[in-house]
Design a protein around this motif. Sequence first.
Motif, PDB file in Angstrom:
ATOM      1  N   GLY A 120       0.834  -1.193   0.000  1.00 32.82           N
ATOM      2  CA  GLY A 120       0.000   0.000   0.000  1.00 32.82           C
ATOM      3  C   GLY A 120       0.864   1.236   0.000  1.00 32.82           C
ATOM      4  N   SER A 121       0.331   2.309   0.540  1.00 31.66           N
ATOM      5  CA  SER A 121       1.020   3.593   0.538  1.00 31.66           C
ATOM      6  C   SER A 121       0.889   4.242   1.910  1.00 31.66           C
ATOM      7  CB  SER A 121       0.423   4.508  -0.539  1.00 31.66           C
ATOM      8  OG  SER A 121       0.416   3.870  -1.799  1.00 31.66           O
ATOM      9  N   GLY A 122       1.592   5.323   2.108  1.00 32.93           N
ATOM     10  CA  GLY A 122       1.520   6.092   3.346  1.00 32.93           C
ATOM     11  C   GLY A 122       2.158   7.445   3.116  1.00 32.93           C
ATOM     12  N   PHE A 123       2.074   8.324   4.112  1.00 35.94           N
ATOM     13  CA  PHE A 123       2.695   9.637   3.965  1.00 35.94           C
ATOM     14  C   PHE A 123       3.155  10.158   5.321  1.00 35.94           C
ATOM     15  CE2 PHE A 123      -1.865  10.158   4.358  1.00 35.94           C
ATOM     16  CZ  PHE A 123      -2.034  11.210   5.257  1.00 35.94           C
ATOM     17  N   HIS A 130       6.696  10.206  11.586  1.00 37.44           N
ATOM     18  CA  HIS A 130       5.522   9.348  11.742  1.00 37.44           C
ATOM     19  C   HIS A 130       4.803   9.308  10.398  1.00 37.44           C
ATOM     20  CE1 HIS A 130       5.978  10.185  16.160  1.00 37.44           C
ATOM     21  NE2 HIS A 130       5.719   8.896  16.177  1.00 37.44           N
ATOM     22  N   ILE A 131       4.282   8.155  10.069  1.00 30.18           N
ATOM     23  CA  ILE A 131       3.655   7.918   8.765  1.00 30.18           C
ATOM     24  C   ILE A 131       2.237   7.393   8.976  1.00 30.18           C
ATOM     25  CG2 ILE A 131       3.734   6.480   6.683  1.00 30.18           C
ATOM     26  CD1 ILE A 131       6.824   6.432   7.082  1.00 30.18           C
ATOM     27  N   ILE A 132       1.272   8.023   8.313  1.00 31.60           N
ATOM     28  CA  ILE A 132      -0.101   7.515   8.326  1.00 31.60           C
ATOM     29  C   ILE A 132      -0.270   6.542   7.171  1.00 31.60           C
ATOM     30  CG2 ILE A 132      -2.492   8.130   7.778  1.00 31.60           C
ATOM     31  CD1 ILE A 132      -2.272  10.557   9.460  1.00 31.60           C
ATOM     32  N   THR A 133      -0.929   5.422   7.437  1.00 30.63           N
ATOM     33  CA  THR A 133      -1.325   4.472   6.410  1.00 30.63           C
ATOM     34  C   THR A 133      -2.639   3.832   6.860  1.00 30.63           C
ATOM     35  OG1 THR A 133      -0.585   2.619   5.029  1.00 30.63           O
ATOM     36  CG2 THR A 133      -0.032   2.520   7.384  1.00 30.63           C
ATOM     37  N   ASN A 134      -3.099   2.812   6.136  1.00 31.16           N
ATOM     38  CA  ASN A 134      -4.322   2.102   6.523  1.00 31.16           C
ATOM     39  C   ASN A 134      -4.009   0.907   7.404  1.00 31.16           C
ATOM     40  OD1 ASN A 134      -5.980   2.716   3.396  1.00 31.16           O
ATOM     41  ND2 ASN A 134      -6.523   3.582   5.371  1.00 31.16           N
ATOM     42  N   ASN A 135      -4.871   0.669   8.387  1.00 27.53           N
ATOM     43  CA  ASN A 135      -4.711  -0.486   9.252  1.00 27.53           C
ATOM     44  C   ASN A 135      -4.783  -1.786   8.463  1.00 27.53           C
ATOM     45  OD1 ASN A 135      -4.887  -2.001  11.945  1.00 27.53           O
ATOM     46  ND2 ASN A 135      -6.791  -2.597  10.944  1.00 27.53           N
ATOM     47  N   HIS A 136      -5.651  -1.849   7.441  1.00 30.55           N
ATOM     48  CA  HIS A 136      -5.823  -3.123   6.733  1.00 30.55           C
ATOM     49  C   HIS A 136      -4.577  -3.538   5.955  1.00 30.55           C
ATOM     50  CE1 HIS A 136      -7.346  -0.621   3.187  1.00 30.55           C
ATOM     51  NE2 HIS A 136      -6.503  -1.450   2.596  1.00 30.55           N
ATOM     52  N   ILE A 137      -3.636  -2.638   5.777  1.00 29.87           N
ATOM     53  CA  ILE A 137      -2.380  -2.991   5.106  1.00 29.87           C
ATOM     54  C   ILE A 137      -1.437  -3.702   6.071  1.00 29.87           C
ATOM     55  CG2 ILE A 137      -0.327  -2.109   3.932  1.00 29.87           C
ATOM     56  CD1 ILE A 137      -2.056   0.279   3.065  1.00 29.87           C
ATOM     57  N   ASP A 166      -9.688   2.315  10.427  1.00 29.16           N
ATOM     58  CA  ASP A 166      -8.764   1.847   9.396  1.00 29.16           C
ATOM     59  C   ASP A 166      -7.547   2.766   9.256  1.00 29.16           C
ATOM     60  OD1 ASP A 166      -7.762   0.083   7.579  1.00 29.16           O
ATOM     61  OD2 ASP A 166      -9.022   0.736   5.909  1.00 29.16           O
ATOM     62  N   VAL A 167      -7.007   3.184  10.401  1.00 30.15           N
ATOM     63  CA  VAL A 167      -5.823   4.043  10.416  1.00 30.15           C
ATOM     64  C   VAL A 167      -4.715   3.352  11.192  1.00 30.15           C
ATOM     65  CG1 VAL A 167      -4.846   6.222  11.288  1.00 30.15           C
ATOM     66  CG2 VAL A 167      -7.107   6.204  10.202  1.00 30.15           C
ATOM     67  N   ALA A 168      -3.501   3.440  10.686  1.00 29.53           N
ATOM     68  CA  ALA A 168      -2.323   2.951  11.394  1.00 29.53           C
ATOM     69  C   ALA A 168      -1.238   4.013  11.298  1.00 29.53           C
ATOM     70  CB  ALA A 168      -1.827   1.638  10.799  1.00 29.53           C
ATOM     71  N   VAL A 169      -0.381   4.051  12.317  1.00 34.76           N
ATOM     72  CA  VAL A 169       0.744   4.984  12.331  1.00 34.76           C
ATOM     73  C   VAL A 169       2.040   4.190  12.400  1.00 34.76           C
ATOM     74  CG1 VAL A 169       1.895   6.863  13.560  1.00 34.76           C
ATOM     75  CG2 VAL A 169      -0.610   6.803  13.432  1.00 34.76           C
ATOM     76  N   LEU A 170       2.948   4.489  11.483  1.00 37.71           N
ATOM     77  CA  LEU A 170       4.269   3.881  11.449  1.00 37.71           C
ATOM     78  C   LEU A 170       5.301   4.945  11.794  1.00 37.71           C
ATOM     79  CD1 LEU A 170       3.958   2.082   7.970  1.00 37.71           C
ATOM     80  CD2 LEU A 170       3.176   1.255  10.205  1.00 37.71           C
ATOM     81  N   ARG A 171       6.532   4.489  12.034  1.00 34.08           N
ATOM     82  CA  ARG A 171       7.614   5.436  12.270  1.00 34.08           C
ATOM     83  C   ARG A 171       8.906   4.841  11.743  1.00 34.08           C
ATOM     84  NH1 ARG A 171      11.475   7.040  16.236  1.00 34.08           N
ATOM     85  NH2 ARG A 171      11.735   9.316  16.251  1.00 34.08           N
ATOM     86  N   VAL A 172       9.711   5.696  11.086  1.00 35.79           N
ATOM     87  CA  VAL A 172      11.043   5.305  10.637  1.00 35.79           C
ATOM     88  C   VAL A 172      12.036   6.340  11.147  1.00 35.79           C
ATOM     89  CG1 VAL A 172      10.191   4.148   8.562  1.00 35.79           C
ATOM     90  CG2 VAL A 172      10.822   6.562   8.445  1.00 35.79           C
ATOM     91  N   GLU A 173      13.313   6.025  11.025  1.00 35.61           N
ATOM     92  CA  GLU A 173      14.342   6.959  11.463  1.00 35.61           C
ATOM     93  C   GLU A 173      14.309   8.219  10.598  1.00 35.61           C
ATOM     94  OE1 GLU A 173      16.399   6.814  14.095  1.00 35.61           O
ATOM     95  OE2 GLU A 173      15.173   5.089  14.653  1.00 35.61           O
ATOM     96  N   VAL A 282      -7.035  10.652  14.935  1.00 37.84           N
ATOM     97  CA  VAL A 282      -6.702   9.282  15.326  1.00 37.84           C
ATOM     98  C   VAL A 282      -5.192   9.123  15.447  1.00 37.84           C
ATOM     99  CG1 VAL A 282      -6.741   6.871  14.579  1.00 37.84           C
ATOM    100  CG2 VAL A 282      -8.794   8.279  14.334  1.00 37.84           C
ATOM    101  N   ALA A 283      -4.447   9.665  14.470  1.00 35.92           N
ATOM    102  CA  ALA A 283      -2.987   9.554  14.497  1.00 35.92           C
ATOM    103  C   ALA A 283      -2.396  10.249  15.719  1.00 35.92           C
ATOM    104  CB  ALA A 283      -2.398  10.146  13.216  1.00 35.92           C
ATOM    105  N   GLU A 284      -2.891  11.427  16.052  1.00 34.01           N
ATOM    106  CA  GLU A 284      -2.385  12.143  17.231  1.00 34.01           C
ATOM    107  C   GLU A 284      -2.637  11.359  18.511  1.00 34.01           C
ATOM    108  OE1 GLU A 284      -4.461  15.820  16.857  1.00 34.01           O
ATOM    109  OE2 GLU A 284      -2.868  16.775  15.679  1.00 34.01           O
TER     110      GLU A 284
END
Length: 291
Positions: A120-123, A130-137, A166-173, A282-284
């Motif tokens: 999928g995708s995210g931004f 922090h990156i928002i994407t969909n939970n279903h991914i 259907d929201v998920a938050v990811l994080r990368v360096e 939701v992300a916050e």
Amino acid sequence: MTTTHTGLGEPRGPDFQSAAGLTPSPPPRQVPPALAGPQAPGRWGRVLGAGLLIAGVSAGTGGLAGWYAGGSGEQAGTSTITRAAPAPDAPAGSLVGVADRVRAGVVSVQAPRGGRTATGSGFVIDDRVHIITNNHIVAGASSVTVTGADGRRRTATVVGTDPSNDVAVLRVEPSPDLHALVLGRSADVRVGEQVLAIGSPLGLAGTVTSGIVSAVDRQARIGGGQQTAVQTDASINPGNSGGPLVNSRAEVIGVNTAIATYEGGGSIGIGFAIPIDRAASVAERIISTSR
């Protein structure tokens, strides 16, 4: 992408792969038009492959034709070919300028599970990456990686998820190659305004499609329940899930999440995005409770 809408059939599953990795699937059973998730049937792989093959043959044929013409032995006369001057930089408010400003903040998301990889995708939404994407991914994934516009693949941490929205938050360096996007306001979204959808449909990273806002309060099935969504006719396909829907000011106004299809096919010009106010809220909450 999860799918949604009353009376149009059951949604299909959220998993999908890029066209290059698919094998043909059996013919679909005849069903009424349905809202479908990001399943990419085998025919997508065949269609895309055929398109690439035709382009290759055409290019090869053109090259041979040019060689034979050049080798005919006839004396060629002097000719002058007029070329356009270099194009000026695109104005900041143009769709070209918007795409240039936004792409560095959009990532492809890969989440392996059960012998397959959901894509999928995210931004990016802040300077902590922090990156928002969909939970279903990412739901049930053994690991998650993201790939930015620079082509670099990064391991991502799942900060938290909200299946009901259907929201998920990811994080990368942190990285200078990943830029946070500006989030707009749902109250400012207008029917008819131009928008771009940016993501990785069928694994084609960095794809940009354009359209308009078709409706701002369409009822759609998101996260297992009926919720309001932004409807757009910008082309959205499997792999766009979690990517941004942006306006002509390069502001994110929604998270692309669902499409309407016939018999599990691709985009028919009816896509749905989670309104940015709800996704950001939701992300916050996810970020604040993870500290």
